[in-house]
Structure formats: structure tokens, C-alpha cells
Design an enzyme around this catalytic site. Sequence first.
Site, PDB file in Angstrom:
ATOM      1  CG  HIS A 154      -0.223   0.270   2.499  1.00  0.00           C
ATOM      2  ND1 HIS A 154       0.447  -0.716   3.167  1.00  0.00           N
ATOM      3  CD2 HIS A 154      -0.047   1.398   3.219  1.00  0.00           C
ATOM      4  CE1 HIS A 154       0.996  -0.205   4.246  1.00  0.00           C
ATOM      5  NE2 HIS A 154       0.713   1.080   4.315  1.00  0.00           N
TER       6      HIS A 154
HETATM    7  C1  UD1 Z   1      -2.019   5.303   6.086  1.00  0.00           C
HETATM    8  C2  UD1 Z   1      -0.703   5.770   6.703  1.00  0.00           C
HETATM    9  C3  UD1 Z   1       0.352   4.689   6.544  1.00  0.00           C
HETATM   10  C4  UD1 Z   1      -0.141   3.359   7.061  1.00  0.00           C
HETATM   11  C5  UD1 Z   1      -1.451   3.013   6.384  1.00  0.00           C
HETATM   12  C6  UD1 Z   1      -2.020   1.720   6.860  1.00  0.00           C
HETATM   13  C7  UD1 Z   1      -0.181   8.162   6.610  1.00  0.00           C
HETATM   14  C8  UD1 Z   1       0.666   9.177   5.959  1.00  0.00           C
HETATM   15  N1  UD1 Z   1      -0.183   6.949   6.046  1.00  0.00           N
HETATM   16  O1  UD1 Z   1      -1.803   5.171   4.694  1.00  0.00           O
HETATM   17  O2  UD1 Z   1       1.509   5.063   7.262  1.00  0.00           O
HETATM   18  O3  UD1 Z   1       0.823   2.373   6.807  1.00  0.00           O
HETATM   19  O4  UD1 Z   1      -2.385   4.076   6.657  1.00  0.00           O
HETATM   20  O5  UD1 Z   1      -3.190   1.395   6.191  1.00  0.00           O
HETATM   21  O6  UD1 Z   1      -0.811   8.453   7.594  1.00  0.00           O
HETATM   22  N2  UD1 Z   1      -9.322   4.711   2.216  1.00  0.00           N
HETATM   23  C9  UD1 Z   1     -10.506   4.029   2.208  1.00  0.00           C
HETATM   24  N3  UD1 Z   1     -11.049   3.676   3.409  1.00  0.00           N
HETATM   25  C10 UD1 Z   1     -10.487   3.996   4.592  1.00  0.00           C
HETATM   26  C11 UD1 Z   1      -9.278   4.709   4.581  1.00  0.00           C
HETATM   27  C12 UD1 Z   1      -8.704   5.046   3.391  1.00  0.00           C
HETATM   28  O7  UD1 Z   1     -11.067   3.723   1.165  1.00  0.00           O
HETATM   29  O8  UD1 Z   1     -11.032   3.638   5.646  1.00  0.00           O
HETATM   30  C13 UD1 Z   1      -8.715   5.059   0.906  1.00  0.00           C
HETATM   31  C14 UD1 Z   1      -9.010   6.452   0.468  1.00  0.00           C
HETATM   32  O9  UD1 Z   1      -9.117   6.444  -0.913  1.00  0.00           O
HETATM   33  C15 UD1 Z   1      -7.750   7.199   0.836  1.00  0.00           C
HETATM   34  C16 UD1 Z   1      -6.692   6.148   0.662  1.00  0.00           C
HETATM   35  O10 UD1 Z   1      -7.305   4.924   1.035  1.00  0.00           O
HETATM   36  O11 UD1 Z   1      -7.570   8.324   0.070  1.00  0.00           O
HETATM   37  C17 UD1 Z   1      -5.448   6.358   1.503  1.00  0.00           C
HETATM   38  O12 UD1 Z   1      -5.791   6.506   2.890  1.00  0.00           O
HETATM   39  P1  UD1 Z   1      -4.820   7.370   3.845  1.00  0.00           P
HETATM   40  O13 UD1 Z   1      -5.308   7.301   5.247  1.00  0.00           O
HETATM   41  O14 UD1 Z   1      -4.653   8.730   3.261  1.00  0.00           O
HETATM   42  O15 UD1 Z   1      -3.428   6.667   3.699  1.00  0.00           O
HETATM   43  P2  UD1 Z   1      -3.019   5.119   3.693  1.00  0.00           P
HETATM   44  O16 UD1 Z   1      -2.491   4.824   2.347  1.00  0.00           O
HETATM   45  O17 UD1 Z   1      -4.114   4.259   4.231  1.00  0.00           O
END
Ligand code: UD1
Length: 366
Positions: A206
Amino acid sequence: MKIDCVVGARPNFMKMAPIIKALKATPGLEPRLIHTEQHYDAAMSKIFFDELGLPVPDLFLGVGSAGHSEQTARVMVEFDRVVAANCPDFVLVVGDVNSTMAAALVAAKRLIPIGHVEAGLRSFDRTMPEEINRIVTDVVSDLLFTTSEDAHLNLANEGIDAAKIRFVGNTMIDSLLLHRERARATSTALETFGLNPGRYLLVTLHRPANVDEPDALSGLLGALGRLADERPVLFPVHPRTRARIEAFGLGAVLARHPGLRLIDPLGYLDFLRLMESAELVLTDSGGIQEETTVLGVPCLTLRPNTERPVTITEGTNILVGTDPARIVEEGLRVLAGERKTGRSPRYWDGHAAGRIAQALAEWGQA
Ligand code: UD1
């Protein structure tokens, strides 16, 4: 001592669960659990609360997904309102996600003492958003709880006073050791996915560096596909990665390798069960490098660096980078029986959260 414990994203939950329990069991400490909702899908959040026995948060901040600055700012605005209305004596944050740094900054601005669990880890790669979060959180923290001794050198090199540092061990491993038996007893994941113990590979990916560029992601899927020609490969897909695979139209790569199975994200117990019985795990996650080390399962880390070098020097982790040919080569080597063995690092013993509670109680009395 009123302690605001802040969580936001999936890897925070298993680190905080044992801490909340230990704080509640310690006279004089009163935790309040706050969920920023950086992660909000049930599969990324609620299932972990249920399975880890985390209490329902006292407050939800409704932050959701956004760019880094906006997400950080939203946590700051919302958490600042919370502490303005009811100021805690201490703020405790875990790990390195945006919610971690944002909550620490709010506390620092309001002169509330801060504790950072998992302090001092460094990848020395500032293109990783988490590295910025680690550095900033550590510099404003008053108590730095470390998981491994290499962190002490990193903190010393950044001029952090050793008197603030407490070597406590790894609370993510507290959760793993607590739930390992239950995962064995209750998870039916092996049966559900038709897998034989010790004869399949488990994958997670991811990191933006791996999944946000079409060429990089396509190369990694191709390497996993090649390994899937040898053994079943199960790949629970993070929502971020799922969206990129669709946007980049990489379905054709997957279609060439029916052994590579993409599934929805799993809960804690199913994933633990699948990790423990895997022949090999391939990942770009930080926590999984640590969990496989304790489980004694070989792990190939698909990144150019790691902030967790102890999993390489003492554990089962091998840093293989992101070159598809190298990943296939190292993977085939493990399948041919060349399995790296290791041991659990010091204090990864199931008692880290208790050490944190003890340190906070002593700090409160000083
Ligand atoms: C975040 C953390 C990362 C961690 C990871 C674990 C930061 C900078 N990154 O990355 O360190 O390893 O979480 O999962 O804080 N989304 C969903 N559902 C959710 C959450 C997210 O669909 O419940 C999708 C959304 O499109 C979002 C994308 O995932 O834009 C990324 O989510 P985000 O929290 O921004 O970062 P992660 O890649 O999950």
C-alpha cells in the site's frame, strides 16, 4: 492523570489496544480514547476495535481521507477543539501516521505533555510521508517510548535528551502474543481460501512509492504473478491499492496469473492466522516486518529501506527492494527451502504496554 490516547489508522489500533487496557488497570491513570477516523471503513477500523477488545472511542473526529496537509490540518482543528473543551494532562500517540503527528502538534502548541509510542524509528528517506511524521512527533514529545535499541542512537543523533527515552518494547507484539491462540482457535481463513499451511504466500502492498505509479505497480504485480505460478498467493488489497489497480487498468496482468488472488482487506484474527501459517510473506508494511519476525515466518520487504532494521539483524526479514527480477529470485529461493530464521528482539515479550503504564504513573508522580 487524564490521558488522551489518539488513534486514526489501521496500524494504530493493535498498538493502542494493550495500552488502553494497561492504563485502565493502573491506579491514578484515566485514559480517554479518541479516534480521528483517518481510516473509517468498517474493514479498516471497526473490525479491529471488535477483535482487539478496544473500547468504543470516547470521541470521533470525522476527519476522513484527504491530501496530507489537509488531513493533518483537519485532525489538528478537530483535536484542538476537543482539548480546548476538556484539557487532558497528557496526550499519548502511537506510530507514524498523519493522525499521530497532527495530534502531537496540537498538544505541543497547547503545552500539554506528549508521549510517543514507537519513537526513534528512521528510514532516512524523507520521500516517505511517515518519516516526516516520525521526526516531527519525536521532536515535540516529552516521553519517547522505544521498541528497539537502534532507535536510541537515532534519537541521540537528533539531539534528543536521553532522559526522555524509555525502552519499553513493542505493543504491537503485545497484541500478537495475546491473540495468537484465539486466531488459531477461531479463524477459518485457511479453509475459506482453500490454503494448505506452509504452502502459500501472503502479500500486502500500500506504500505510495509502490502503488501510485503504474510502472512500479505493474512490475510488482508481475513479480507476484510469477511466484503465483509456483504457489497460491493471497493478496488482501488495501483500498488505496485497489483504486490504483483499477485506475491503471492492470486487470490484464492479474488475468495472466490465476494463482494470484486479490481479496478484500481482512480483520486482525484472520490476517494473523494467515501470516502464521504462510510459507512466505511479501510486504511493504512496517508492522508486518515485525510480526513475521516474532512468528518466525520469512518476510521479503518490497522497499529500498526500512525503519525497522532489527527485523533484519535479528529477525526473518530480508530487504529486497522493488526490482521485479530480484523479488522473484529471492522468493523462489525461499520456496526452494532457504528460510531465514531469527529470534524475537529484546522486550518483544507481551509486556510493553505494562511498562508504558508504569512509566506514565512514575512520570505523573515526579
Ligand atoms: C495510512 C498511513 C500509513 C499506514 C497506512 C495503513 C499516513 C501518511 N499513512 O496510509 O503510514 O501504513 O495508513 O493502512 O498516515 N481509504 C478508504 N477507506 C479507509 C481509509 C482510506 O477507502 O477507511 C482510501 C481512500 O481512498 C484514501 C486512501 O485509502 O484516500 C489512503 O488513505 P490514507 O489514510 O490517506 O493513507 P493510507 O495509504 O491508508
